[in-house]
Design a protein around this motif. Sequence first.
Motif, PDB file in Angstrom:
ATOM      1  N   SER A  32     -65.715   9.790  29.477  1.00 40.93           N
ATOM      2  CA  SER A  32     -66.195  11.084  29.013  1.00 40.93           C
ATOM      3  C   SER A  32     -66.010  12.155  30.088  1.00 40.93           C
ATOM      4  O   SER A  32     -65.638  13.300  29.805  1.00 40.93           O
ATOM      5  CB  SER A  32     -67.675  10.962  28.629  1.00 40.93           C
ATOM      6  OG  SER A  32     -68.228  12.216  28.360  1.00 40.93           O
ATOM      7  N   TRP A  33     -66.239  11.754  31.304  1.00 40.80           N
ATOM      8  CA  TRP A  33     -66.061  12.692  32.419  1.00 40.80           C
ATOM      9  C   TRP A  33     -64.600  13.124  32.534  1.00 40.80           C
ATOM     10  O   TRP A  33     -64.304  14.298  32.770  1.00 40.80           O
ATOM     11  CB  TRP A  33     -66.568  12.039  33.693  1.00 40.80           C
ATOM     12  CG  TRP A  33     -66.380  12.806  34.958  1.00 40.80           C
ATOM     13  CD1 TRP A  33     -65.847  12.335  36.120  1.00 40.80           C
ATOM     14  CD2 TRP A  33     -66.745  14.171  35.230  1.00 40.80           C
ATOM     15  NE1 TRP A  33     -65.847  13.318  37.070  1.00 40.80           N
ATOM     16  CE2 TRP A  33     -66.398  14.457  36.551  1.00 40.80           C
ATOM     17  CE3 TRP A  33     -67.333  15.175  34.454  1.00 40.80           C
ATOM     18  CZ2 TRP A  33     -66.603  15.705  37.124  1.00 40.80           C
ATOM     19  CZ3 TRP A  33     -67.544  16.424  35.031  1.00 40.80           C
ATOM     20  CH2 TRP A  33     -67.174  16.669  36.347  1.00 40.80           C
ATOM     21  N   GLU A  34     -63.685  12.208  32.325  1.00 43.34           N
ATOM     22  CA  GLU A  34     -62.265  12.587  32.338  1.00 43.34           C
ATOM     23  C   GLU A  34     -61.978  13.602  31.234  1.00 43.34           C
ATOM     24  O   GLU A  34     -61.224  14.556  31.421  1.00 43.34           O
ATOM     25  CB  GLU A  34     -61.386  11.340  32.139  1.00 43.34           C
ATOM     26  CG  GLU A  34     -61.449  10.333  33.272  1.00 43.34           C
ATOM     27  CD  GLU A  34     -60.999  10.927  34.591  1.00 43.34           C
ATOM     28  OE1 GLU A  34     -60.033  11.712  34.587  1.00 43.34           O
ATOM     29  OE2 GLU A  34     -61.635  10.626  35.616  1.00 43.34           O
ATOM     30  N   ASP A  35     -62.578  13.408  30.068  1.00 46.79           N
ATOM     31  CA  ASP A  35     -62.376  14.346  28.955  1.00 46.79           C
ATOM     32  C   ASP A  35     -62.920  15.730  29.294  1.00 46.79           C
ATOM     33  O   ASP A  35     -62.304  16.747  28.982  1.00 46.79           O
ATOM     34  CB  ASP A  35     -63.056  13.822  27.686  1.00 46.79           C
ATOM     35  CG  ASP A  35     -62.528  12.459  27.266  1.00 46.79           C
ATOM     36  OD1 ASP A  35     -61.362  12.161  27.570  1.00 46.79           O
ATOM     37  OD2 ASP A  35     -63.289  11.697  26.642  1.00 46.79           O
ATOM     38  N   LEU A  36     -64.084  15.735  29.935  1.00 46.83           N
ATOM     39  CA  LEU A  36     -64.674  17.024  30.309  1.00 46.83           C
ATOM     40  C   LEU A  36     -63.797  17.768  31.307  1.00 46.83           C
ATOM     41  O   LEU A  36     -63.671  18.988  31.256  1.00 46.83           O
ATOM     42  CB  LEU A  36     -66.067  16.796  30.900  1.00 46.83           C
ATOM     43  CG  LEU A  36     -67.141  16.381  29.906  1.00 46.83           C
ATOM     44  CD1 LEU A  36     -68.409  15.979  30.629  1.00 46.83           C
ATOM     45  CD2 LEU A  36     -67.432  17.509  28.929  1.00 46.83           C
ATOM     46  N   LYS A  37     -63.196  17.027  32.208  1.00 47.65           N
ATOM     47  CA  LYS A  37     -62.305  17.687  33.173  1.00 47.65           C
ATOM     48  C   LYS A  37     -61.092  18.269  32.462  1.00 47.65           C
ATOM     49  O   LYS A  37     -60.598  19.328  32.844  1.00 47.65           O
ATOM     50  CB  LYS A  37     -61.891  16.701  34.267  1.00 47.65           C
ATOM     51  CG  LYS A  37     -63.032  16.400  35.239  1.00 47.65           C
ATOM     52  CD  LYS A  37     -62.570  15.608  36.441  1.00 47.65           C
ATOM     53  CE  LYS A  37     -62.123  14.224  36.058  1.00 47.65           C
ATOM     54  NZ  LYS A  37     -61.734  13.416  37.225  1.00 47.65           N
ATOM     55  N   SER A  38     -60.633  17.606  31.422  1.00 40.57           N
ATOM     56  CA  SER A  38     -59.530  18.164  30.628  1.00 40.57           C
ATOM     57  C   SER A  38     -59.958  19.472  29.977  1.00 40.57           C
ATOM     58  O   SER A  38     -59.197  20.448  29.949  1.00 40.57           O
ATOM     59  CB  SER A  38     -59.106  17.176  29.538  1.00 40.57           C
ATOM     60  OG  SER A  38     -58.572  16.019  30.099  1.00 40.57           O
ATOM     61  N   VAL A  39     -61.167  19.481  29.440  1.00 41.25           N
ATOM     62  CA  VAL A  39     -61.685  20.703  28.829  1.00 41.25           C
ATOM     63  C   VAL A  39     -61.729  21.823  29.856  1.00 41.25           C
ATOM     64  O   VAL A  39     -61.312  22.956  29.593  1.00 41.25           O
ATOM     65  CB  VAL A  39     -63.094  20.457  28.235  1.00 41.25           C
ATOM     66  CG1 VAL A  39     -63.784  21.765  27.887  1.00 41.25           C
ATOM     67  CG2 VAL A  39     -62.997  19.556  27.021  1.00 41.25           C
ATOM     68  N   LYS A  40     -62.209  21.513  31.025  1.00 42.41           N
ATOM     69  CA  LYS A  40     -62.308  22.536  32.065  1.00 42.41           C
ATOM     70  C   LYS A  40     -60.939  23.076  32.446  1.00 42.41           C
ATOM     71  O   LYS A  40     -60.755  24.285  32.617  1.00 42.41           O
ATOM     72  CB  LYS A  40     -63.022  21.939  33.290  1.00 42.41           C
ATOM     73  CG  LYS A  40     -63.354  22.960  34.340  1.00 42.41           C
ATOM     74  CD  LYS A  40     -63.919  24.179  33.682  1.00 42.41           C
ATOM     75  CE  LYS A  40     -65.201  24.669  34.177  1.00 42.41           C
ATOM     76  NZ  LYS A  40     -65.688  25.827  33.438  1.00 42.41           N
ATOM     77  N   ARG A  41     -59.975  22.174  32.548  1.00 40.30           N
ATOM     78  CA  ARG A  41     -58.608  22.628  32.876  1.00 40.30           C
ATOM     79  C   ARG A  41     -58.075  23.553  31.783  1.00 40.30           C
ATOM     80  O   ARG A  41     -57.476  24.580  32.062  1.00 40.30           O
ATOM     81  CB  ARG A  41     -57.668  21.428  33.024  1.00 40.30           C
ATOM     82  CG  ARG A  41     -57.749  20.733  34.361  1.00 40.30           C
ATOM     83  CD  ARG A  41     -56.519  19.840  34.580  1.00 40.30           C
ATOM     84  NE  ARG A  41     -56.405  18.807  33.562  1.00 40.30           N
ATOM     85  CZ  ARG A  41     -57.025  17.642  33.615  1.00 40.30           C
ATOM     86  NH1 ARG A  41     -57.817  17.372  34.635  1.00 40.30           N
ATOM     87  NH2 ARG A  41     -56.874  16.753  32.668  1.00 40.30           N
ATOM     88  N   LEU A  42     -58.314  23.186  30.531  1.00 40.35           N
ATOM     89  CA  LEU A  42     -57.811  24.016  29.423  1.00 40.35           C
ATOM     90  C   LEU A  42     -58.492  25.380  29.393  1.00 40.35           C
ATOM     91  O   LEU A  42     -57.871  26.395  29.086  1.00 40.35           O
ATOM     92  CB  LEU A  42     -58.036  23.295  28.094  1.00 40.35           C
ATOM     93  CG  LEU A  42     -57.158  22.070  27.880  1.00 40.35           C
ATOM     94  CD1 LEU A  42     -57.698  21.204  26.733  1.00 40.35           C
ATOM     95  CD2 LEU A  42     -55.725  22.502  27.572  1.00 40.35           C
ATOM     96  N   LEU A  43     -59.763  25.407  29.729  1.00 40.53           N
ATOM     97  CA  LEU A  43     -60.475  26.682  29.761  1.00 40.53           C
ATOM     98  C   LEU A  43     -59.947  27.586  30.869  1.00 40.53           C
ATOM     99  O   LEU A  43     -60.003  28.809  30.769  1.00 40.53           O
ATOM    100  CB  LEU A  43     -61.982  26.448  29.960  1.00 40.53           C
ATOM    101  CG  LEU A  43     -62.722  25.893  28.749  1.00 40.53           C
ATOM    102  CD1 LEU A  43     -64.147  25.483  29.150  1.00 40.53           C
ATOM    103  CD2 LEU A  43     -62.789  26.922  27.625  1.00 40.53           C
ATOM    104  N   LYS A  44     -59.435  26.973  31.899  1.00 37.62           N
ATOM    105  CA  LYS A  44     -58.910  27.765  33.016  1.00 37.62           C
ATOM    106  C   LYS A  44     -57.487  28.233  32.771  1.00 37.62           C
ATOM    107  O   LYS A  44     -57.015  29.174  33.416  1.00 37.62           O
ATOM    108  CB  LYS A  44     -58.931  26.929  34.298  1.00 37.62           C
ATOM    109  CG  LYS A  44     -60.324  26.741  34.870  1.00 37.62           C
ATOM    110  CD  LYS A  44     -60.277  25.877  36.095  1.00 37.62           C
ATOM    111  CE  LYS A  44     -59.542  26.571  37.231  1.00 37.62           C
ATOM    112  NZ  LYS A  44     -59.420  25.721  38.414  1.00 37.62           N
ATOM    113  N   ASP A  45     -56.772  27.561  31.845  1.00 32.65           N
ATOM    114  CA  ASP A  45     -55.388  27.947  31.590  1.00 32.65           C
ATOM    115  C   ASP A  45     -55.330  29.384  31.068  1.00 32.65           C
ATOM    116  O   ASP A  45     -56.145  29.759  30.228  1.00 32.65           O
ATOM    117  CB  ASP A  45     -54.761  27.012  30.542  1.00 32.65           C
ATOM    118  CG  ASP A  45     -54.290  25.715  31.177  1.00 32.65           C
ATOM    119  OD1 ASP A  45     -54.310  25.628  32.420  1.00 32.65           O
ATOM    120  OD2 ASP A  45     -53.939  24.794  30.429  1.00 32.65           O
ATOM    121  N   PRO A  46     -54.355  30.145  31.537  1.00 34.10           N
ATOM    122  CA  PRO A  46     -54.261  31.531  31.064  1.00 34.10           C
ATOM    123  C   PRO A  46     -53.874  31.572  29.594  1.00 34.10           C
ATOM    124  O   PRO A  46     -53.269  30.663  29.067  1.00 34.10           O
ATOM    125  CB  PRO A  46     -53.161  32.147  31.935  1.00 34.10           C
ATOM    126  CG  PRO A  46     -52.399  30.992  32.503  1.00 34.10           C
ATOM    127  CD  PRO A  46     -53.321  29.813  32.520  1.00 34.10           C
TER     128      PRO A  46
END
Length: 246
Positions: free
Chosen positions: A232-246
């Motif tokens: 789940s933590w890996e998934d959350l990090k993916s979400v965070k990366r996507l939120l940071k993408d321009p």
Amino acid sequence: MTNPGMREQYLEAMGIPVWVLREAAVPEPAADEVQPADAGGTDSQEAAPTPGAPDTAGNGRAVEWSDLQETVRTCTRCALHEGRTQTVFGVGSRTADLLIIGEAPGAEEDRRGEPFVGRAGKLLNAMLAAIHLAREEVYIANILKCRPPNNRDPRTDEQATCTPYLQRQIDLLQPRVILALGRVAAQWLLQSDAPIGRLRGRTFEYGSQSTPLVVSYHPAYLLRSPLQKSRSWEDLKSVKRLLKDP
Ligand code: SF4
């Protein structure tokens, strides 16, 4: 935004050893890199606007939200309305970048009129805090707005009847990222019968806007299966990366 100093406490609450964070392949976002959602309209338990708060989402959109919420509140389109205490519309910022979608209200959600409350809700809050997001900065909704009896899985016909409401919420919100929590939400949104273990760990595109969609485990499942929290933590990090993408 979450105090970065409390982050390890939240991770511990999630049952994730701190070393997992430090050895993560993807660098963690610094607290000052996180862009908070705008302070727009917010649904509370009753989803009443805060008196005197500016409606930065725009009056027209606020009216649409309000109309939609009232339509849901009085909906009798499927038999689930007969057993509900109240509908569970959704909660959070109406200008959120992140939309979290679960399955259906449980007993406590039905009683309180708010999704993801109780122990699973607390865990979700901790998961969000671990990626520097407060619950109030995201929007949280379910596939179904009424509780299925005995917490059974939603039926296909119920989902088909109710999801136009969710779709309208998505259209109004226009999130940058969608996080589907649990098998039911993931399979419905992706129109897939694949097990959740095969759906998570990837980024899908949802709808006409091709909104990035990530699948992860439902917090209620994580409470029963804590060994999955690292995934789940890996998934959350993916979400965070996507939120940071321009
Ligand atoms: S589950 Fe959805 S469609 Fe069914 S009564 Fe509730 S709001 Fe209406």
